[in-house]
Design a protein around this motif. Structure first.
Motif, PDB file in Angstrom:
ATOM      1  N   GLN A   1      -4.760   8.909  -9.036  1.00 43.88           N
ATOM      2  CA  GLN A   1      -4.122   7.713  -8.214  1.00 43.88           C
ATOM      3  C   GLN A   1      -3.868   6.863  -9.569  1.00 43.88           C
ATOM      4  O   GLN A   1      -4.692   6.871 -10.391  1.00 43.88           O
ATOM      5  CB  GLN A   1      -5.013   7.272  -7.425  1.00 43.88           C
TER       6      GLN A   1
ATOM      7  N   VAL B   1      -3.746   2.796 -10.209  1.00 46.40           N
ATOM      8  CA  VAL B   1      -3.891   1.750  -9.461  1.00 46.40           C
ATOM      9  C   VAL B   1      -3.558   0.112 -10.355  1.00 46.40           C
ATOM     10  O   VAL B   1      -3.677   0.558 -11.665  1.00 46.40           O
ATOM     11  CB  VAL B   1      -5.439   1.219  -8.985  1.00 46.40           C
ATOM     12  N   ARG B   2      -3.020  -0.731  -9.808  1.00 47.13           N
ATOM     13  CA  ARG B   2      -2.602  -1.960 -10.396  1.00 47.13           C
ATOM     14  C   ARG B   2      -3.877  -3.001 -10.721  1.00 47.13           C
ATOM     15  O   ARG B   2      -4.192  -3.342  -9.205  1.00 47.13           O
ATOM     16  CB  ARG B   2      -1.292  -2.473  -9.856  1.00 47.13           C
TER      17      ARG B   2
ATOM     18  N   TYR C   1      -2.542   1.442 -14.023  1.00 46.32           N
ATOM     19  CA  TYR C   1      -1.155   1.455 -13.889  1.00 46.32           C
ATOM     20  C   TYR C   1      -0.408   0.995 -15.443  1.00 46.32           C
ATOM     21  O   TYR C   1       0.360   1.378 -15.863  1.00 46.32           O
ATOM     22  CB  TYR C   1      -0.292   0.806 -12.787  1.00 46.32           C
TER      23      TYR C   1
ATOM     24  N   SER D   1      -7.529   6.044  -0.043  1.00 44.71           N
ATOM     25  CA  SER D   1      -5.919   6.072  -0.391  1.00 44.71           C
ATOM     26  C   SER D   1      -5.800   5.324  -1.621  1.00 44.71           C
ATOM     27  O   SER D   1      -6.797   4.570  -1.913  1.00 44.71           O
ATOM     28  CB  SER D   1      -5.061   5.425   0.745  1.00 44.71           C
ATOM     29  N   GLN D   2      -4.673   5.404  -2.208  1.00 46.25           N
ATOM     30  CA  GLN D   2      -4.478   4.813  -3.547  1.00 46.25           C
ATOM     31  C   GLN D   2      -4.454   3.116  -3.289  1.00 46.25           C
ATOM     32  O   GLN D   2      -5.180   2.417  -3.847  1.00 46.25           O
ATOM     33  CB  GLN D   2      -3.181   5.025  -4.313  1.00 46.25           C
ATOM     34  N   THR D   3      -3.991   2.607  -2.282  1.00 46.09           N
ATOM     35  CA  THR D   3      -4.199   1.169  -1.811  1.00 46.09           C
ATOM     36  C   THR D   3      -5.504   0.735  -1.639  1.00 46.09           C
ATOM     37  O   THR D   3      -6.035  -0.201  -1.941  1.00 46.09           O
ATOM     38  CB  THR D   3      -3.486   0.855  -0.489  1.00 46.09           C
ATOM     39  N   GLU D   4      -6.406   1.636  -0.903  1.00 46.39           N
ATOM     40  CA  GLU D   4      -7.752   1.253  -0.482  1.00 46.39           C
ATOM     41  C   GLU D   4      -8.502   1.078  -1.899  1.00 46.39           C
ATOM     42  O   GLU D   4      -9.205   0.207  -1.907  1.00 46.39           O
ATOM     43  CB  GLU D   4      -8.479   2.300   0.206  1.00 46.39           C
ATOM     44  N   ASN D   5      -8.424   2.208  -2.701  1.00 49.86           N
ATOM     45  CA  ASN D   5      -8.952   2.342  -4.099  1.00 49.86           C
ATOM     46  C   ASN D   5      -8.542   0.946  -4.799  1.00 49.86           C
ATOM     47  O   ASN D   5      -9.485   0.126  -5.559  1.00 49.86           O
ATOM     48  CB  ASN D   5      -8.887   3.559  -4.779  1.00 49.86           C
ATOM     49  N   GLU D   6      -7.412   0.675  -4.997  1.00 54.66           N
ATOM     50  CA  GLU D   6      -6.767  -0.619  -5.694  1.00 54.66           C
ATOM     51  C   GLU D   6      -7.319  -1.790  -5.232  1.00 54.66           C
ATOM     52  O   GLU D   6      -7.858  -2.625  -5.996  1.00 54.66           O
ATOM     53  CB  GLU D   6      -5.209  -0.459  -5.595  1.00 54.66           C
ATOM     54  N   GLN D   7      -7.530  -1.733  -3.661  1.00 54.26           N
ATOM     55  CA  GLN D   7      -8.215  -2.938  -3.243  1.00 54.26           C
ATOM     56  C   GLN D   7      -9.827  -3.252  -3.691  1.00 54.26           C
ATOM     57  O   GLN D   7     -10.234  -4.407  -4.064  1.00 54.26           O
ATOM     58  CB  GLN D   7      -7.981  -2.990  -1.724  1.00 54.26           C
TER      59      GLN D   7
ATOM     60  N   ASN E   1      -9.953  -4.150  -7.453  1.00 56.31           N
ATOM     61  CA  ASN E   1      -9.589  -5.421  -7.604  1.00 56.31           C
ATOM     62  C   ASN E   1     -10.613  -6.539  -7.164  1.00 56.31           C
ATOM     63  O   ASN E   1     -10.760  -7.599  -7.821  1.00 56.31           O
ATOM     64  CB  ASN E   1      -8.265  -5.657  -7.129  1.00 56.31           C
TER      65      ASN E   1
END
Length: 196
Positions: A24, A26-27, A74, A162-168, A171
């Protein structure tokens, strides 16, 4: 081996491969919660941010260090952290300028550590996140202050994030570190104190 058995083995191999977690990206986009104020009174701050970590990988989704299921930024994490710090300082009334520009203050932020660890469980999986940052403020007269901040997070999930959950989650930890750094009274005093 019978053709049906070969097909069954191939299908099983594809199914197992499909279940293996992939990498994944992540940003980092931290958003420190800072109240709008005129604390900075237009004081210029030359801001630099650096990623001091030895390894660009944040962690591994499958829990196997060195595995293929990496969680990586990212872009250079310093870029996202710089955007977050710039927004926070501007909300407080400072004017953020590039590192090489003459300024009233110099602020250097360093990401020292950011680690994501997954612990397997029978029903749930644990996600452990931990980070460390430092900040150094310098005035033109030689006064300086260095602050440090840590943050951690523990979650238990019944699914693979998910990628979104890990990114959150990542952050949230970076945001908390920045909030702690930027809210330190000595650091704020060094930034906003009388011009010297």
């Amino acid at each position: 081996m019978a053709p049906r058995a070969v097909i069954a083995v191939l299908m099983l191999a594809l199914l197992v491969a499909g279940c293996a977690p992939g990498s994944q990206t992540v940003r980092l986009e931290p958003r420190p919660d800072v109240a709008r104020s005129d604390e900075g009174q237009g004081i210029t701050v030359a801001l630099t941010v650096e990623d001091r970590r030895d390894d660009p990988v944040i962690g591994f989704r499958d829990g196997e260090r060195g595995g293929e299921a990496r969680i990586e930024p990212y872009e250079d994490p310093a870029l996202g952290i710089r955007r977050g710090v710039t927004r926070a300082l501007e909300r407080r009334g400072f004017e953020v300028v590039a590192a090489g520009v003459p300024a009233d203050r110099r602020l250097h932020i360093a990401l020292e550590a950011l680690q994501y660890e997954r612990q397997a469980g029978v029903v749930t999986r644990g996600i452990h996140l931990e980070g460390r940052m430092s900040a150094r403020v310098e005035r033109g007269d030689g006064d300086r202050y260095t602050g440090k901040a840590r943050a951690r997070s523990e979650r238990r999930l019944v699914h693979s994030p998910s990628q979104t959950e890990n990114e959150q989650m990542i952050n949230e930890v970076v945001t908390r570190m920045l909030e702690r750094l930027l809210d330190e009274a000595p650091l704020r005093e060094m930034l906003a104190g009388d011009r010297r």
